[in-house]
Design a protein around this motif. Structure first.
Motif, short mmCIF file in Angstrom:
data_model
loop_
_atom_site.label_atom_id
_atom_site.label_comp_id
_atom_site.label_asym_id
_atom_site.label_seq_id
_atom_site.Cartn_x
_atom_site.Cartn_y
_atom_site.Cartn_z
N LEU A 1 0.80 -1.22 0.00
CA LEU A 1 0.00 0.00 0.00
C LEU A 1 0.84 1.28 0.00
O LEU A 1 0.51 2.23 -0.73
CB LEU A 1 -0.95 -0.01 1.20
N PRO A 2 1.92 1.38 0.78
CA PRO A 2 2.72 2.63 0.72
C PRO A 2 3.24 2.93 -0.67
O PRO A 2 3.21 4.08 -1.11
CB PRO A 2 3.87 2.35 1.70
N SER A 3 3.70 1.91 -1.39
CA SER A 3 4.20 2.13 -2.74
C SER A 3 3.07 2.52 -3.68
O SER A 3 3.23 3.40 -4.54
CB SER A 3 4.89 0.86 -3.25
N LEU B 1 0.28 4.10 -2.90
CA LEU B 1 -0.12 5.47 -2.59
C LEU B 1 0.88 6.48 -3.12
O LEU B 1 0.51 7.57 -3.57
CB LEU B 1 -0.29 5.64 -1.08
N THR B 2 2.16 6.14 -3.08
CA THR B 2 3.17 7.02 -3.66
C THR B 2 2.97 7.17 -5.16
O THR B 2 3.08 8.27 -5.71
CB THR B 2 4.58 6.48 -3.37
N ARG C 1 -0.02 9.39 -5.70
CA ARG C 1 0.30 10.79 -5.37
C ARG C 1 1.08 11.46 -6.50
O ARG C 1 0.75 12.56 -6.95
CB ARG C 1 1.08 10.83 -4.06
N LEU D 1 -2.71 14.25 -0.42
CA LEU D 1 -2.49 12.83 -0.67
C LEU D 1 -1.35 12.29 0.20
O LEU D 1 -1.40 11.13 0.65
CB LEU D 1 -2.19 12.60 -2.15
N ASN D 2 -0.34 13.10 0.43
CA ASN D 2 0.76 12.68 1.31
C ASN D 2 0.26 12.49 2.73
O ASN D 2 0.66 11.55 3.43
CB ASN D 2 1.87 13.72 1.26
N GLU E 1 -1.68 9.31 2.88
CA GLU E 1 -0.75 8.17 2.87
C GLU E 1 -0.16 7.92 4.25
O GLU E 1 -0.07 6.77 4.70
CB GLU E 1 0.37 8.46 1.86
N ARG E 2 0.22 8.97 4.95
CA ARG E 2 0.80 8.80 6.29
C ARG E 2 -0.23 8.27 7.28
O ARG E 2 0.10 7.45 8.14
CB ARG E 2 1.36 10.13 6.78
N GLU F 1 -0.60 4.60 6.68
CA GLU F 1 0.59 3.85 7.11
C GLU F 1 0.63 3.68 8.62
O GLU F 1 1.19 2.71 9.12
CB GLU F 1 1.86 4.56 6.63
#
Length: 274
Positions: free
Chosen positions: A200-202, A204-205, A208, A264-265, A268-269, A272
């Motif tokens: 998921l982190p990748s 979302l990056t 973004r 969006l950042n 994402e945080r 996470e």
């Protein structure tokens, strides 16, 4: 006695030190805000000094204070903000369409070696075609209006989202995946409970960065295919040699991209931390 102390000291040095938690780094957030603000302030001061010195004519480079005055006038009349919503809608729809295609295709490239070998050369080759060259073709094939601009935005965001999807899945911890398979997870269950949360982190990056590119695609599309957003406003002011008004529109465009990127950042945080 001394031997026991030396043994305890040696053992302590061999033990791994615990990684610092996120709570132990309270000063990072202010720095993340202060650093770009300080850099931007220095850039504005240098810009103001150069513009006021007369080294560059105001027609080519208006002073930041002149741009700020024009921006205030544009905002006071209410006309400038009316151009933001069309561009934002075009960028959001383009990013959504690009993600709908890129996410499952990225999973297919990750899962199938044959699909990876067959598709990756064409996917890489598609990135060699600039958006400015695609826009006239889309205008000929589809016409004017919202649809070709959305398609252009989707083409721009497709590769970053696809690449982030593939990299996120390929860098999963194989031990965790193997343990899940030993517990009976496979197919959809493995994707839903193991692969997707870990990647998921990748993902979302990629989304973004893709949305930021989608704003660029919307502006380029409005340059070529017309529209009612910021791209059309920038083109109109450039044609009329309104340099100060052009900078005012560009400031709004930059603020829009930075705001979307920041929101969006933040999302994402938050995800996470769960």
């Amino acid at each position: 006695m001394s031997t026991d102390v030396e043994h305890r000291d040696a053992t302590a040095t061999m033990l791994p030190t615990p990684a610092p938690s996120r709570l132990a780094r309270p000063h990072r957030a202010p720095r993340r805000v202060a650093a770009p603000l300080l850099l931007g302030l220095v850039g504005l001061i240098v810009w103001e000094v150069v513009a006021r010195s007369g080294a560059v004519p105001a027609f080519f480079l208006p002073a930041p204070t002149a741009v700020a005055v024009r921006l205030g006038e544009d905002l006071a009349t209410g006309g400038l903000l009316g151009f933001v919503l069309p561009t934002l809608v075009e960028a959001a729809l383009g990013c959504l369409v690009g993600a709908v295609v890129a996410l499952p295709l990225g999973y297919l490239v990750f899962r199938s070696h044959r699909a990876s070998a067959a598709l990756e050369p064409y996917i890489a080759a598609s990135q060699a075609v600039p958006a400015v060259a695609l826009a006239p073709l889309l205008m000929l094939w589809i016409g004017y209006g919202l649809v070709p601009i959305v398609v252009l935005c989707a083409l721009l965001v497709f590769f970053p989202i696809l690449l982030a999807t593939v990299l996120g899945l390929r860098t999963l911890d194989p031990d965790v995946v193997d343990a899940a398979r030993l517990d009976g997870a496979s197919g959809w269950d493995l994707l839903r409970h193991i692969e997707l949360p870990l990647a998921l982190p990748s993902l979302l990056t990629g989304l973004r960065n893709g949305f930021t590119l989608s704003v660029t695609g919307a502006v380029v599309g409005e340059f070529v295919m017309g529209g009612q957003g910021l791209g059309m406003l920038v083109a109109t002011r450039a044609d009329s040699a309104d340099t100060t008004g052009l900078f005012s529109a560009l400031v709004v465009l930059c603020v829009l991209a930075m705001t979307v990127y920041g929101v969006l950042n933040l999302i994402e945080r938050r995800l996470e931390q769960r």
